[in-house]
Write an enzyme that holds these catalytic residues in place. Structure first.
Site, PDB file in Angstrom:
ATOM      1  N   LYS A  22     -14.536  34.668  -3.538  1.00 49.58           N
ATOM      2  CA  LYS A  22     -14.794  35.715  -4.552  1.00 49.58           C
ATOM      3  C   LYS A  22     -15.298  35.096  -5.847  1.00 49.58           C
ATOM      4  O   LYS A  22     -16.300  35.534  -6.412  1.00 49.58           O
ATOM      5  CB  LYS A  22     -13.488  36.488  -4.825  1.00 49.58           C
ATOM      6  CG  LYS A  22     -13.503  37.306  -6.118  1.00 49.58           C
ATOM      7  CD  LYS A  22     -12.224  38.083  -6.327  1.00 49.58           C
ATOM      8  CE  LYS A  22     -11.137  37.423  -7.108  1.00 49.58           C
ATOM      9  NZ  LYS A  22     -11.349  37.304  -8.573  1.00 49.58           N
ATOM     10  N   ASN A  23     -14.590  34.077  -6.328  1.00 48.58           N
ATOM     11  CA  ASN A  23     -14.911  33.560  -7.659  1.00 48.58           C
ATOM     12  C   ASN A  23     -16.165  32.689  -7.681  1.00 48.58           C
ATOM     13  O   ASN A  23     -16.708  32.407  -8.755  1.00 48.58           O
ATOM     14  CB  ASN A  23     -13.702  32.819  -8.252  1.00 48.58           C
ATOM     15  CG  ASN A  23     -12.605  33.799  -8.630  1.00 48.58           C
ATOM     16  OD1 ASN A  23     -12.845  35.013  -8.669  1.00 48.58           O
ATOM     17  ND2 ASN A  23     -11.410  33.300  -8.891  1.00 48.58           N
ATOM     18  N   CYS A 116      -5.830  42.109 -20.087  1.00 48.23           N
ATOM     19  CA  CYS A 116      -5.567  42.391 -18.683  1.00 48.23           C
ATOM     20  C   CYS A 116      -4.152  41.939 -18.369  1.00 48.23           C
ATOM     21  O   CYS A 116      -3.435  41.488 -19.260  1.00 48.23           O
ATOM     22  CB  CYS A 116      -6.579  41.704 -17.780  1.00 48.23           C
ATOM     23  SG  CYS A 116      -6.247  39.970 -17.567  1.00 48.23           S
ATOM     24  N   ARG A 121      -6.795  37.152 -22.900  1.00 47.76           N
ATOM     25  CA  ARG A 121      -8.061  36.696 -22.307  1.00 47.76           C
ATOM     26  C   ARG A 121      -9.283  36.934 -23.192  1.00 47.76           C
ATOM     27  O   ARG A 121     -10.159  37.757 -22.884  1.00 47.76           O
ATOM     28  CB  ARG A 121      -8.266  37.323 -20.923  1.00 47.76           C
ATOM     29  CG  ARG A 121      -7.219  36.867 -19.941  1.00 47.76           C
ATOM     30  CD  ARG A 121      -7.502  37.342 -18.557  1.00 47.76           C
ATOM     31  NE  ARG A 121      -8.546  36.576 -17.861  1.00 47.76           N
ATOM     32  CZ  ARG A 121      -8.944  36.852 -16.637  1.00 47.76           C
ATOM     33  NH1 ARG A 121      -8.445  37.856 -15.967  1.00 47.76           N
ATOM     34  NH2 ARG A 121      -9.876  36.109 -16.060  1.00 47.76           N
ATOM     35  N   ASP A 304      -4.188  30.459 -10.078  1.00 51.47           N
ATOM     36  CA  ASP A 304      -4.251  31.599  -9.155  1.00 51.47           C
ATOM     37  C   ASP A 304      -3.236  31.494  -8.016  1.00 51.47           C
ATOM     38  O   ASP A 304      -2.931  32.503  -7.370  1.00 51.47           O
ATOM     39  CB  ASP A 304      -5.670  31.742  -8.566  1.00 51.47           C
ATOM     40  CG  ASP A 304      -6.670  32.210  -9.610  1.00 51.47           C
ATOM     41  OD1 ASP A 304      -6.237  32.699 -10.677  1.00 51.47           O
ATOM     42  OD2 ASP A 304      -7.885  32.071  -9.370  1.00 51.47           O
ATOM     43  N   ILE A 326      -2.428  27.851 -18.131  1.00 48.61           N
ATOM     44  CA  ILE A 326      -3.739  28.502 -18.307  1.00 48.61           C
ATOM     45  C   ILE A 326      -3.565  29.885 -18.942  1.00 48.61           C
ATOM     46  O   ILE A 326      -4.143  30.179 -19.977  1.00 48.61           O
ATOM     47  CB  ILE A 326      -4.484  28.652 -16.954  1.00 48.61           C
ATOM     48  CG1 ILE A 326      -4.578  27.310 -16.226  1.00 48.61           C
ATOM     49  CG2 ILE A 326      -5.865  29.276 -17.164  1.00 48.61           C
ATOM     50  CD1 ILE A 326      -5.617  26.359 -16.724  1.00 48.61           C
TER      51      ILE A 326
HETATM   52  N1  EPU Z   1     -10.413  31.440 -22.805  1.00 42.95           N
HETATM   53  C1  EPU Z   1     -10.547  31.655 -24.156  1.00 42.95           C
HETATM   54  N2  EPU Z   1     -11.750  32.108 -24.618  1.00 42.95           N
HETATM   55  C2  EPU Z   1     -12.800  32.352 -23.781  1.00 42.95           C
HETATM   56  C3  EPU Z   1     -12.651  32.116 -22.405  1.00 42.95           C
HETATM   57  C4  EPU Z   1     -11.431  31.665 -21.931  1.00 42.95           C
HETATM   58  O1  EPU Z   1      -9.618  31.449 -24.941  1.00 42.95           O
HETATM   59  O2  EPU Z   1     -13.859  32.763 -24.263  1.00 42.95           O
HETATM   60  C5  EPU Z   1      -9.114  30.962 -22.302  1.00 42.95           C
HETATM   61  C6  EPU Z   1      -8.468  31.957 -21.339  1.00 42.95           C
HETATM   62  O3  EPU Z   1      -7.736  32.951 -22.034  1.00 42.95           O
HETATM   63  C7  EPU Z   1      -7.601  31.054 -20.506  1.00 42.95           C
HETATM   64  C8  EPU Z   1      -8.438  29.779 -20.396  1.00 42.95           C
HETATM   65  O4  EPU Z   1      -9.348  29.821 -21.502  1.00 42.95           O
HETATM   66  O5  EPU Z   1      -6.417  30.770 -21.191  1.00 42.95           O
HETATM   67  C9  EPU Z   1      -9.217  29.628 -19.111  1.00 42.95           C
HETATM   68  O6  EPU Z   1      -9.958  30.808 -18.840  1.00 42.95           O
HETATM   69  P1  EPU Z   1     -11.273  30.792 -17.943  1.00 42.95           P
HETATM   70  O7  EPU Z   1     -12.428  31.171 -18.783  1.00 42.95           O
HETATM   71  O8  EPU Z   1     -11.339  29.494 -17.214  1.00 42.95           O
HETATM   72  O9  EPU Z   1     -10.942  31.965 -16.905  1.00 42.95           O
HETATM   73  P2  EPU Z   1     -11.914  33.077 -16.374  1.00 42.95           P
HETATM   74  O10 EPU Z   1     -13.278  32.557 -16.192  1.00 42.95           O
HETATM   75  O11 EPU Z   1     -11.719  34.310 -17.164  1.00 42.95           O
HETATM   76  C10 EPU Z   1     -11.583  32.480 -13.847  1.00 42.95           C
HETATM   77  C11 EPU Z   1     -11.187  33.191 -12.606  1.00 42.95           C
HETATM   78  C12 EPU Z   1      -9.703  33.509 -12.642  1.00 42.95           C
HETATM   79  C13 EPU Z   1      -8.938  32.187 -12.762  1.00 42.95           C
HETATM   80  C14 EPU Z   1      -9.414  31.435 -14.009  1.00 42.95           C
HETATM   81  C15 EPU Z   1      -8.768  30.080 -14.170  1.00 42.95           C
HETATM   82  C16 EPU Z   1     -13.162  34.394 -11.955  1.00 42.95           C
HETATM   83  C17 EPU Z   1     -13.878  35.692 -11.843  1.00 42.95           C
HETATM   84  N3  EPU Z   1     -11.951  34.430 -12.495  1.00 42.95           N
HETATM   85  O12 EPU Z   1     -11.293  33.348 -14.931  1.00 42.95           O
HETATM   86  O13 EPU Z   1      -9.385  34.096 -11.395  1.00 42.95           O
HETATM   87  O14 EPU Z   1      -7.562  32.441 -12.858  1.00 42.95           O
HETATM   88  O15 EPU Z   1     -10.840  31.243 -13.956  1.00 42.95           O
HETATM   89  O16 EPU Z   1      -9.011  29.298 -13.053  1.00 42.95           O
HETATM   90  O17 EPU Z   1     -13.657  33.360 -11.530  1.00 42.95           O
HETATM   91  C18 EPU Z   1      -8.337  35.622  -9.910  1.00 42.95           C
HETATM   92  O18 EPU Z   1      -9.209  35.357  -9.083  1.00 42.95           O
HETATM   93  O19 EPU Z   1      -7.308  36.289  -9.629  1.00 42.95           O
HETATM   94  C19 EPU Z   1      -8.501  35.138 -11.297  1.00 42.95           C
HETATM   95  C20 EPU Z   1      -7.809  35.654 -12.304  1.00 42.95           C
END
Ligand code: EPU
Length: 421
Positions: A22-23, A116, A121, A304, A326
């Site tokens: 998915k991701n 969420c 986030r 995850d 995280i």
């Molecule tokens: N963060 C910030 N600012 C930002 C972006 C992120 O502070 O602009 C923080 C987040 O709040 C978090 C950390 O940085 O504390 C990491 O967030 P990241 O951006 O890596 O997460 P994401 O891209 O929103 C993806 C996956 C998540 C998975 C995380 C971490 C997808 C669609 N989602 O989220 O997957 O938990 O990376 O590995 O790829 C799931 O599949 O159930 C899921 C939640």
């Protein structure tokens, strides 16, 4: 609002195939906005987040045909450049439209994602990095209005590793003028896979899979055929399901190298792991012991799978610890596991699990995707009936998990809304 009904106590056995990731799929689908023409993407999981991304692409002027895990996408010239609230509110990954739309249309209007179940986030890293690529950004009426007179390569340093912002910047930078260097980039296999996909389209991306990614902008890209990598989180979920019932199962269509630390943690507990090509077998013959886990960006333990391991460790005698580094609020499922009899204490972003209590079935509510899977898994090891509601969370990330578990011998069924009311 379907429910899942589990009658626990069965030992799982047999072989099951993992789906595509998915991701990895979500940013790759967004990246098809970068060039007109026909794409074929194989090994696509049929789950609701993927269908939401397809819906989003359709609103932006894409034709899509989805049959039997294969997606044919035709990206057309005329483009709407909006990701509406109705779609973004159901899936935050809609933010992946931002980078490609800026690259292709020079502007984007994307609903600002709210909080969420995992906490606040924010998306500040996405916006600050795009600003460096010569994008002006305004937030009005709940929308991000982003515009550029021409994307320019830039030096980006992320304060913390971020999967989403790394992907968004990569997708914008491939068509920018000049070179973009992303430092402290996310190293997840899903990012490596996005880099491979973009390069197949004609981009010049180097270093994906490491902390320093260099993107040399090109004038144009072209559509491609691609097959998604296996879903390492689904693989981990299935292994935990086998493990919690003390069964012996084999998961096929895996890339075991993507699950290194997860397999090591299962070994530390006492499980035997056998790897053969793209298959992983798990079983246990001896005593199982508690462990400590800390989630962190790849290649460390994935957040995850944290809820899944909390469920598993609840059944193992002794004190286990999980540190969540995280998403500080990723513990909404604890009170539901407690309803099944798990002894878990939360302190800040650390939980301590006093494992070994016999779990017993109860009605529980799923608060998010992975928590839903953790509750299903805990239910497999619980005495009697567990009814899991808010199954739409499970369906966002898993393609009929209940059918896969049933094929391994679980007593599990989906009760559809019409049958309930
Ligand atoms: N963060 C910030 N600012 C930002 C972006 C992120 O502070 O602009 C923080 C987040 O709040 C978090 C950390 O940085 O504390 C990491 O967030 P990241 O951006 O890596 O997460 P994401 O891209 O929103 C993806 C996956 C998540 C998975 C995380 C971490 C997808 C669609 N989602 O989220 O997957 O938990 O990376 O590995 O790829 C799931 O599949 O159930 C899921 C939640």
């Amino acid at each position: 609002m379907d429910e899942i009904l589990v009658r626990g106590g069965r030992t799982l056995s047999g072989t099951i195939t993992a789906n595509g990731s998915k991701n990895a799929g979500l940013p790759i689908l967004a990246a098809t906005l970068l060039a007109d023409g026909e794409y074929h993407i194989k090994n696509i999981p049929n789950l609701s987040d993927i269908r939401t991304m397809i819906k989003l692409l359709r609103t932006i002027s894409t034709e899509a045909e989805f049959t039997d895990h294969e997606l044919r996408i035709i990206t057309k010239k005329e483009k709407n450049h909006e990701a509406p609230y109705e779609l973004v509110k159901t899936m935050r990954a809609s933010i992946y439209a931002l980078g490609p739309l800026l690259a292709r249309c020079g502007e984007a209007k994307v609903s600002f994602p709210g909080g969420c179940a995992l906490g606040a986030r924010p998306i500040d890293y996405h916006l600050e990095a795009l600003h460096k690529l010569n994008v002006t950004i305004q937030i009005k009426h709940g929308y991000i209005y982003a515009k550029t007179k021409g994307l320019q390569g830039a030096q980006i340093y992320f304060e913390n590793k971020t999967v989403g912002a790394t992907a968004n910047v990569m997708m914008a930078a491939v068509l920018a003028e000049g070179t973009t260097v992303i430092q402290n980039a996310a190293c997840e296999p899903e990012i490596s896979s996005l880099g491979d996909f973009l390069n197949k389209m004609g981009a010049h991306v180097e270093g994906h899979g490491t902390e320093s990614i260099t993107v040399q902008g090109v004038k144009e890209l072209h559509p491609v055929y691609y097959s998604l990598i296996p879903d390492r989180i689904e693989v981990g979920t299935l292994l935990v399901a086998g493990a919690i019932t003390n069964g012996k199962i084999t998961v096929t269509n895996c890339m075991p190298e993507h699950s290194g630390i997860v397999l090591n943690k299962l070994r530390d507990i006492g499980y035997t792991i056998e790897i053969e090509g793209h298959s992983i077998t798990i079983y246990n013959k001896g005593k199982r012991k508690p462990i400590e886990i800390s989630t962190n960006p790849y290649p460390a333990f994935p957040t995850d799978l944290q809820p899944l391991f909390a469920a598993l460790l609840s059944t193992i005698e002794g004190k286990s610890i999980i540190n969540e580094n995280i998403f500080s609020d990723r513990f909404m499922y604890i009170s539901e596991l407690q309803r099944l009899g798990a002894d878990i204490k939360l302190s800040g972003s650390r939980i301590s699990i006093n494992g070994g209590n016999k779990l017993s079935g109860a009605p529980v509510m799923a608060p998010d995707i992975r928590a839903a899977a953790a509750l299903v898994t805990a239910a497999l090891a619980s005495e009697g009936e567990t009814r899991i509601s808010r199954v739409y969370h499970l369906d966002r990330g898993y393609e009929h998990l209940e059918n896969k578990l049933a094929s391994l011998g679980a007593d599990i069924e989906r009760i559809e809304t019409d049958a309930l009311y």
